[in-house]
Design a protein around this motif. Structure first.
Motif, mmCIF file in Angstrom:
data_model
loop_
_atom_site.group_PDB
_atom_site.id
_atom_site.type_symbol
_atom_site.label_atom_id
_atom_site.label_comp_id
_atom_site.label_asym_id
_atom_site.label_seq_id
_atom_site.Cartn_x
_atom_site.Cartn_y
_atom_site.Cartn_z
ATOM 1 N N GLY A 141 -16.376 8.271 -7.395
ATOM 2 C CA GLY A 141 -17.254 6.934 -8.246
ATOM 3 C C GLY A 141 -16.731 6.718 -9.163
ATOM 4 N N GLY A 142 -15.816 8.192 -10.357
ATOM 5 C CA GLY A 142 -14.795 7.149 -11.938
ATOM 6 C C GLY A 142 -14.442 5.998 -11.491
ATOM 7 N N ALA A 143 -14.025 6.025 -12.708
ATOM 8 C CA ALA A 143 -13.180 4.482 -12.818
ATOM 9 C C ALA A 143 -11.214 5.685 -12.641
ATOM 10 C CB ALA A 143 -13.358 4.227 -14.363
ATOM 11 N N PRO A 144 -10.642 4.511 -12.147
ATOM 12 C CA PRO A 144 -9.421 5.103 -12.197
ATOM 13 C C PRO A 144 -8.320 5.124 -13.457
ATOM 14 C CG PRO A 144 -9.366 2.828 -11.723
ATOM 15 C CD PRO A 144 -11.190 3.748 -12.273
ATOM 16 N N THR A 145 -7.608 6.110 -13.886
ATOM 17 C CA THR A 145 -6.807 5.930 -14.375
ATOM 18 C C THR A 145 -5.320 5.508 -14.262
ATOM 19 O OG1 THR A 145 -5.969 8.170 -14.119
ATOM 20 C CG2 THR A 145 -8.351 7.645 -15.174
ATOM 21 N N MET A 146 -4.769 4.998 -15.163
ATOM 22 C CA MET A 146 -2.516 4.564 -14.977
ATOM 23 C C MET A 146 -2.299 6.084 -15.753
ATOM 24 S SD MET A 146 -3.026 2.390 -12.673
ATOM 25 C CE MET A 146 -1.549 1.676 -12.551
ATOM 26 N N ALA A 147 -1.310 6.784 -15.252
ATOM 27 C CA ALA A 147 -0.606 7.504 -16.556
ATOM 28 C C ALA A 147 -1.226 8.669 -17.346
ATOM 29 C CB ALA A 147 1.061 7.194 -16.517
ATOM 30 N N GLY A 148 -3.088 8.824 -16.966
ATOM 31 C CA GLY A 148 -4.050 9.774 -17.731
ATOM 32 C C GLY A 148 -4.389 8.758 -18.638
ATOM 33 N N PRO A 181 -7.681 5.667 -19.065
ATOM 34 C CA PRO A 181 -8.199 5.605 -18.096
ATOM 35 C C PRO A 181 -8.476 3.697 -18.118
ATOM 36 C CG PRO A 181 -9.305 6.017 -20.767
ATOM 37 C CD PRO A 181 -8.135 5.965 -20.594
ATOM 38 N N VAL A 182 -8.981 2.796 -16.753
ATOM 39 C CA VAL A 182 -8.757 1.665 -16.840
ATOM 40 C C VAL A 182 -10.468 1.071 -16.082
ATOM 41 C CG1 VAL A 182 -8.061 0.033 -15.379
ATOM 42 C CG2 VAL A 182 -6.488 1.449 -15.962
ATOM 43 N N ALA A 183 -11.054 0.844 -17.668
ATOM 44 C CA ALA A 183 -12.523 0.173 -17.620
ATOM 45 C C ALA A 183 -12.550 -0.306 -16.560
ATOM 46 C CB ALA A 183 -13.299 0.321 -18.746
ATOM 47 N N ASP A 184 -11.681 -1.399 -16.815
ATOM 48 C CA ASP A 184 -11.943 -2.743 -15.790
ATOM 49 C C ASP A 184 -11.135 -3.280 -15.259
ATOM 50 O OD1 ASP A 184 -12.230 -5.538 -15.121
ATOM 51 O OD2 ASP A 184 -13.330 -5.987 -16.815
ATOM 52 N N PRO A 185 -10.822 -2.682 -14.252
ATOM 53 C CA PRO A 185 -9.175 -2.780 -13.193
ATOM 54 C C PRO A 185 -8.638 -3.987 -13.494
ATOM 55 C CG PRO A 185 -11.010 -1.055 -12.536
ATOM 56 C CD PRO A 185 -11.360 -1.769 -13.404
ATOM 57 N N ALA A 186 -10.090 -5.175 -12.875
ATOM 58 C CA ALA A 186 -9.259 -6.474 -13.210
ATOM 59 C C ALA A 186 -9.001 -6.758 -13.895
ATOM 60 C CB ALA A 186 -10.620 -7.212 -12.542
ATOM 61 N N ARG A 187 -9.187 -6.658 -15.404
ATOM 62 C CA ARG A 187 -8.907 -6.847 -16.155
ATOM 63 C C ARG A 187 -7.606 -6.239 -16.999
ATOM 64 N NH1 ARG A 187 -10.412 -4.818 -21.763
ATOM 65 N NH2 ARG A 187 -10.229 -6.121 -23.355
ATOM 66 N N TRP A 188 -7.381 -5.345 -16.568
ATOM 67 C CA TRP A 188 -6.323 -4.252 -16.405
ATOM 68 C C TRP A 188 -5.545 -5.565 -16.552
ATOM 69 C CZ3 TRP A 188 -2.378 -2.137 -14.414
ATOM 70 C CH2 TRP A 188 -1.643 -0.981 -14.604
ATOM 71 N N SER A 239 -1.633 1.240 -6.632
ATOM 72 C CA SER A 239 -2.256 2.878 -7.617
ATOM 73 C C SER A 239 -3.366 1.967 -8.531
ATOM 74 C CB SER A 239 -1.306 3.027 -8.312
ATOM 75 O OG SER A 239 -0.183 3.721 -8.009
ATOM 76 N N LEU A 240 -3.487 1.040 -8.461
ATOM 77 C CA LEU A 240 -5.063 0.364 -9.311
ATOM 78 C C LEU A 240 -6.062 0.754 -8.148
ATOM 79 C CD1 LEU A 240 -5.894 -0.438 -11.994
ATOM 80 C CD2 LEU A 240 -4.934 -2.772 -11.268
ATOM 81 N N ALA A 241 -6.041 -0.449 -7.134
ATOM 82 C CA ALA A 241 -6.674 -0.144 -5.805
ATOM 83 C C ALA A 241 -7.426 1.579 -5.729
ATOM 84 C CB ALA A 241 -7.090 -0.933 -4.906
ATOM 85 N N GLY A 242 -6.152 2.536 -6.037
ATOM 86 C CA GLY A 242 -6.871 3.890 -4.888
ATOM 87 C C GLY A 242 -6.241 3.619 -3.624
ATOM 88 N N THR A 243 -8.014 3.952 -2.755
ATOM 89 C CA THR A 243 -7.848 3.712 -1.467
ATOM 90 C C THR A 243 -8.701 2.616 -1.209
ATOM 91 O OG1 THR A 243 -10.330 4.612 -1.588
ATOM 92 C CG2 THR A 243 -7.615 6.359 -0.829
ATOM 93 N N GLY A 244 -9.226 1.831 -1.815
ATOM 94 C CA GLY A 244 -9.951 0.947 -1.714
ATOM 95 C C GLY A 244 -9.196 -0.899 -1.711
ATOM 96 N N SER A 245 -9.388 -1.630 -1.294
ATOM 97 C CA SER A 245 -8.848 -3.246 -0.849
ATOM 98 C C SER A 245 -7.910 -3.745 -2.020
ATOM 99 C CB SER A 245 -9.558 -4.664 -0.470
ATOM 100 O OG SER A 245 -8.925 -5.002 -0.178
ATOM 101 N N THR A 246 -6.446 -4.016 -2.281
ATOM 102 C CA THR A 246 -6.014 -4.532 -3.437
ATOM 103 C C THR A 246 -6.318 -6.007 -3.089
ATOM 104 O OG1 THR A 246 -3.855 -5.026 -1.774
ATOM 105 C CG2 THR A 246 -4.128 -3.105 -2.728
ATOM 106 N N ARG A 247 -7.373 -6.982 -2.044
ATOM 107 C CA ARG A 247 -7.336 -8.884 -1.932
ATOM 108 C C ARG A 247 -7.247 -9.219 -3.493
ATOM 109 N NH1 ARG A 247 -10.140 -11.201 3.049
ATOM 110 N NH2 ARG A 247 -7.934 -9.892 4.043
ATOM 111 N N GLU A 248 -8.792 -8.545 -3.837
ATOM 112 C CA GLU A 248 -9.199 -8.802 -5.625
ATOM 113 C C GLU A 248 -8.381 -9.188 -6.194
ATOM 114 O OE1 GLU A 248 -12.335 -8.280 -9.424
ATOM 115 O OE2 GLU A 248 -12.320 -7.008 -6.712
ATOM 116 N N LEU A 249 -7.205 -8.205 -6.689
ATOM 117 C CA LEU A 249 -6.314 -8.032 -7.186
ATOM 118 C C LEU A 249 -5.156 -8.993 -6.866
ATOM 119 C CD1 LEU A 249 -5.807 -4.218 -7.955
ATOM 120 C CD2 LEU A 249 -7.463 -5.373 -9.262
#
Length: 549
Positions: free
Chosen positions: A366-373, A375-382, A479-489
């Protein structure tokens, strides 16, 4: 050190799983896919190789990230798939369909797996560099996710020079007698590494390369054309390409030749590449000034000079060193450069490396993803910021300037701000950068240099699309989506690319890309099977994620 890996069950297990995953991805892309033998039944991708049914839990879209162990069907029962069995299936399939067999293939896959186990064990013994950029350079433990032998290394004694093992070492300093000095461009930074005797110029050398060239060096060292000045006073740090090191004393990256096969190629600086690097740096300076003005945050690492010894072609190339600017010198204050490959690496279906740093997609439930440590609070913005930094300058280099950049994951650094948001993109390594034929006057260059610097327009576009989309953005999105869908990205990426296309009047190749035309993907398995040079690698077509965004 090899025994350390063999005595480490955890390292061996991770290396086996990573090797199966990499080869299975190649099978989906290059064997089963083109033959219509791939299907999807959530959560599995299913395929046939040599008549045998295989399956794996997959996510990440085109990136094919696997969860758990891939399996094969034996007597109506699914069994764990081993690398050795998958190699035999590939050999059977390709041995029947290709003109020639390959009795080296299985050994190459096994050697890559053993090297990976050694690296996993060894990197736990030495801490990573404190510099976050250098730590990211040394984070590509698993290598290319779509390569059958991603950690293949030729030669002996390679571990002490391996970036994945957090290596560092002093360079060896040679003196080149001035009458046999070969150089072009600005090489003055090299003179700061030590003191050469009168009548000589300083030439740093990779110690591994000196071992490989020992027999060829004996005569010029004996007669004084070269002198051995011993080790540098500081240690250099190898970056992701193995043969390019960062020398902190002069704040430069130094690209050496290594006469060993690493993954696909013998990594040497051919004479025409030495000259070409300096020529391209001169020609690209105004191009990147324009790109930086149009797309703020665009940076590049010039290669302003090379130095070697005029002692025949083998030593000219073998001792040649290309000087490259370091990334900290081009990023603005407060911006941290990170290798894009490290952001994309994740676990690539290979499980956690015991004692390793967190990967890009690692996150608490349930936590936010990280990229090389970071934090990515808003994946779509990132993601929007990332695509805006990387894609438009690459496309404009091609359409606006007739320049083919090679923006694959090892050739791009992303500069992040204090919040981890992408604000700069740094492009590097001119070996793969080309000029579109017919758009540049190369008449004053030697024929072989001009030939090595050019692509025709179609070949250049294929290279841009493969490196930018298939090799790069697809992996970052997974990597940003993790196990979720990449469609929104991909919907966001489509908006960014469409905005650029509109500014350029919707050029046909870009319109086709945004309409969902199939993408070219480099055929690494095929080129290894054929035992061809990497430059001979062809492409297979793969689905375009922009088509379903």
């Amino acid at each position: 050190m090899t025994s350390l890996a063999l005595d480490s069950p955890a390292a061996v297990a991770v290396a086996e799983e990573a090797s199966v995953s990499a080869l299975l991805r190649c099978c989906v892309r290059e064997i089963a896919g083109p033959r219509g033998q791939v299907g999807y039944e959530e959560p599995y991708v299913l395929l046939r190789v040599a008549g045998t049914r295989l399956r794996a839990r997959a996510h990440g879209g085109l990136a094919l990230r696997f969860e758990g162990r891939p399996e094969w069907l034996e007597n109506d029962s699914w069994q764990p798939l081993s690398a050795d069995l998958l190699v035999r299936l590939v050999e059977t399939e390709l041995g029947e369909s290709e003109a020639e067999g390959n009795d080296e293939f299985g050994a190459q896959v096994a050697a890559s797996r053993d090297a990976l186990a050694t690296l996993i064990a060894a990197r736990r013994e030495v801490p990573p560099p404190a510099d976050p950029w250098l730590a990211s350079e040394q984070a590509l433990v698993f290598g290319h996710p779509f390569h059958p032998s991603p950690k293949a290394r030729g030669g002996a004694g390679w571990l002490r020079y391996a970036p994945e093992a957090h290596a560092s070492f002093p360079l060896r300093l040679l003196g080149v007698r001035d009458d046999v000095l070969a150089e072009a461009g600005d090489t003055g930074a090299l003179d700061e590494l030590g003191q050469a005797p009168p009548g000589y110029s300083l030439l740093p050398a990779h110690p591994w390369q000196l071992e490989l060239l020992a027999a060829d060096l004996a005569a010029p060292l004996a007669d004084g054309r070269l002198v051995d000045l011993g080790d540098s006073s500081r240690t250099a740090v190898p970056t992701s390409s193995v043969r390019t090191v960062y020398e902190p004393l002069i704040d430069r990256c130094l690209k050496f030749s290594l006469d060993v096969r690493i993954t696909n190629c013998v990594r040497k600086n051919s004479w025409y590449e030495l000259a070409g690097a300096v020529e391209l740096s001169r020609r690209l300076e105004p191009v990147f000034l324009d790109l930086a003005a149009a797309f703020p945050g665009t940076r590049w690492l010039p290669e302003p000079g090379y130095r070697s010894a005029e002692l025949g072609t083998r030593l000219l190339e073998g001792l040649g060193v290309i000087v490259r600017m370091g990334p900290w010198s081009v990023c603005r204050p407060g911006v941290t450069p990170l290798l894009s490959g490290a952001l994309a690496a994740g676990r690539q279906g290979a499980g956690a490396v015991p004692g390793d740093v967190p990967g890009p997609a690692d996150r608490p439930p349930g936590g936010a993803p990280t990229m090389a440590g970071w934090p990515v609070a808003d994946p779509a913005r990132w993601w929007r910021a990332y695509v805006e930094r990387v894609a438009p300058p690459v496309l404009d280099a091609y359409f606006g300037h007739g320049v083919v950049l090679e923006p694959h994951l090892q050739n791009v650094l992303i500069g992040v701000d204090a919040e981890g948001l992408p604000v700069e993109a740094v492009f590097r390594d001119l070996e793969g950068t080309k000029l579109v034929a017919g758009r540049h006057d190369l008449s004053g260059l030697p024929g072989r240099v001009a030939e090595a610097l050019t692509y025709d327009a179609a070949s250049g576009w294929n290279r841009v699309v493969y490196c930018l989309v298939v090799n790069h953005l697809v992996e970052i999105a997974a990597s940003l989506a993790g196990t979720g869908s990449t469609r929104e990205l991909w919907a966001v990426a489509g908006e960014v690319l469409a905005g650029y296309a509109a500014s350029r009047g919707w050029p046909r190749p870009l319109s086709d890309l945004l309409s969902g035309a199939p993408l070219p993907a480099k055929a690494n398995l095929s080129v290894r099977w054929a035992r061809s040079a990497d430059r001979s690698a062809g492409y297979v077509t793969v689905a375009n994620p922009l088509a379903t965004a």
